[in-house]
Design an enzyme around this catalytic site. Structure first.
Site, PDB file in Angstrom:
ATOM      1  N   VAL A 155       3.183  -8.436   4.343  1.00  0.00           N
ATOM      2  CA  VAL A 155       4.173  -9.000   5.398  1.00  0.00           C
ATOM      3  C   VAL A 155       5.263  -9.393   4.627  1.00  0.00           C
ATOM      4  CG1 VAL A 155       4.395 -10.877   6.916  1.00  0.00           C
ATOM      5  CG2 VAL A 155       2.147 -10.361   6.488  1.00  0.00           C
ATOM      6  N   GLY A 210      15.152   6.828   8.180  1.00  0.00           N
ATOM      7  CA  GLY A 210      13.980   6.577   7.443  1.00  0.00           C
ATOM      8  C   GLY A 210      13.465   5.281   7.985  1.00  0.00           C
ATOM      9  N   GLU A 213       8.210   5.020  11.393  1.00  0.00           N
ATOM     10  CA  GLU A 213       7.127   5.869  10.707  1.00  0.00           C
ATOM     11  C   GLU A 213       7.420   7.306  11.074  1.00  0.00           C
ATOM     12  OE1 GLU A 213       4.586   4.741   9.038  1.00  0.00           O
ATOM     13  OE2 GLU A 213       5.209   2.625   9.142  1.00  0.00           O
ATOM     14  N   LYS A 228       0.461  -7.873  11.040  1.00  0.00           N
ATOM     15  CA  LYS A 228       1.312  -9.087  10.328  1.00  0.00           C
ATOM     16  C   LYS A 228       0.923 -10.139  10.698  1.00  0.00           C
ATOM     17  CE  LYS A 228       4.765  -5.683   9.167  1.00  0.00           C
ATOM     18  NZ  LYS A 228       6.222  -5.370   9.172  1.00  0.00           N
TER      19      LYS A 228
END
Length: 373
Positions: A155, A210, A213, A228
């Site tokens: 996290v 970047g 994903e 998370k």
């Protein structure tokens, strides 16, 4: 005394950065560190390399860059059996920690559980999947010993969210609520839309930078944010599961099913106008958009919600900019003035450094060195 480290996912972005830091920061240097690191194992999906005496920097870099021939890996169970067999014949007292910097889902959870249940080894991880795919009972068994299982990097790239909530649980100051923004990607998108930019062009830019994903849908569905908040809720001591989470994706679900990335990005054009209108309406009310996850313990039945919300510009989350993440923890002690942690939500250098920090927590009889490299 050395700390032996076996890196799972050594050839990935985080893995390569971790290896680079271990050597460049002097972790292996006995002069710099009284408890030096020794990389003894490296693994990727289908192969691994092991040397109980330590793997040299050159050989480590060759493995990470996928040059050379290595032992074939038949699966994580067989890998663990191999390591256990090797350590059985070592006479000296040895500490071994697996560093899981993969994003693996299927077998990795069972591997984590087996390491903690059946071996004296430890684990540090940035991988969220083992912590949410298991039952709450298994989560408790995994995380019971902080000196054997470090997961702060699951996290906020290792900021103090996990540590603080774990300590508050032991102190008996349970959270009334935990909420925050846990995606640097979605935070960046919200910040740029506030400037009047189109959603589609921001997502394309974020992918090039970047921030996303490989397939941006994996960010825009909100699943990573959900994982998370589940981890933080479980850390606080509550038995929550995906079935009790109400999650609304950042964009409508029908857009997320497109597997072709180019088609997916092109389809976002039709969302530019609706999102621009929503941003404009929020601005008229002195509000901004934020993708928020919240655990609520203020009633008899705990709940978790994840979704896009309008918040005041002057609120705790309204001040956020760019890829920054923030968690707000409200307890009986931290009530009128909640405990907040704001930090970069991602970043290879930050994540790798905090993996190394978790490794420090697993040192036996750790000795502080004042020698700097």
């Amino acid at each position: 005394m050395y700390q032996d480290v076996f890196i799972l996912g050594a050839g990935g972005k985080v893995g390569k950065t971790l290896v680079k830091q271990i050597y460049e920061k002097g972790d292996c240097d006995e002069v710099v560190h009284k408890n030096p690191t020794r990389i003894v194992g490296l693994a990727e999906q289908d192969c691994f390399h092991f040397d109980s005496a330590g793997i040299s920097k050159d050989l480590t870099e060759q493995f990470c860059n996928k040059t050379g021939n290595y032992q074939k890996m038949e699966g994580l169970n067989s890998l663990l059996d191999f390591v256990l067999e090797k350590y059985k014949f070592l006479n000296e007292r040895r500490m071994l920690v697996f560093a899981d910097v993969t994003n693996a889902r299927k077998e990795i959870g069972r591997f984590h559980i087996r390491v903690i249940r059946e071996t004296p080894f430890g684990i540090v991880t940035s991988n969220k999947h083992p912590l949410v795919s298991c039952s709450f009972n298994e989560f408790q068994k995994l995380t019971r010993e902080p000196t054997r299982y470090g997961y702060r990097c699951s996290v906020m790239a290792g900021a103090e969210a996990v540590d603080k909530i774990r300590d508050l649980r032991d102190l008996g100051d349970l959270p009334i609520e935990i909420f925050g923004c846990f995606s640097g990607t979605l935070g960046y998108i919200c910040t740029e839309m506030k400037k009047g930019r189109k959603l589609s062009e921001i997502v394309m830019e974020a992918r090039k930078l970047g921030y996303t994903e490989p397939h941006p849908a994996d960010d825009l569905d909100g699943g990573d944010v959900e994982r998370k908040i589940i981890i933080l809720s479980r850390t606080a001591g509550f038995d929550v599961s995906n079935a009790r989470v109400q999650r609304t994706s950042f964009i409508p679900d029908e857009y997320l099913i497109e597997k072709n990335i180019e088609m997916f990005l092109n389809n976002l054009n039709s969302l530019d106008a609706p999102f621009s209108e929503r941003v404009s309406r929020a601005k008229d009310k002195n509000e901004v958009l934020r993708y928020i996850a919240k655990f609520d313990n203020s009633t008899e039945h705990q709940s978790i919600t994840v979704g896009l919300n309008e918040v005041s510009r002057e609120s705790q989350l309204g001040f956020l900019n760019g890829t920054a993440n923030k968690v707000v923890i409200r307890t009986k002690t931290y009530n009128s003035l909640p405990y907040c942690v704001e930090a970069p939500g991602a970043g290879l250098e930050i994540t790798a450094q905090n993996i190394r920090r978790d490794l420090l927590d697993q040192l036996v009889n750790r000795v502080i060195s004042f020698q700097c490299k």
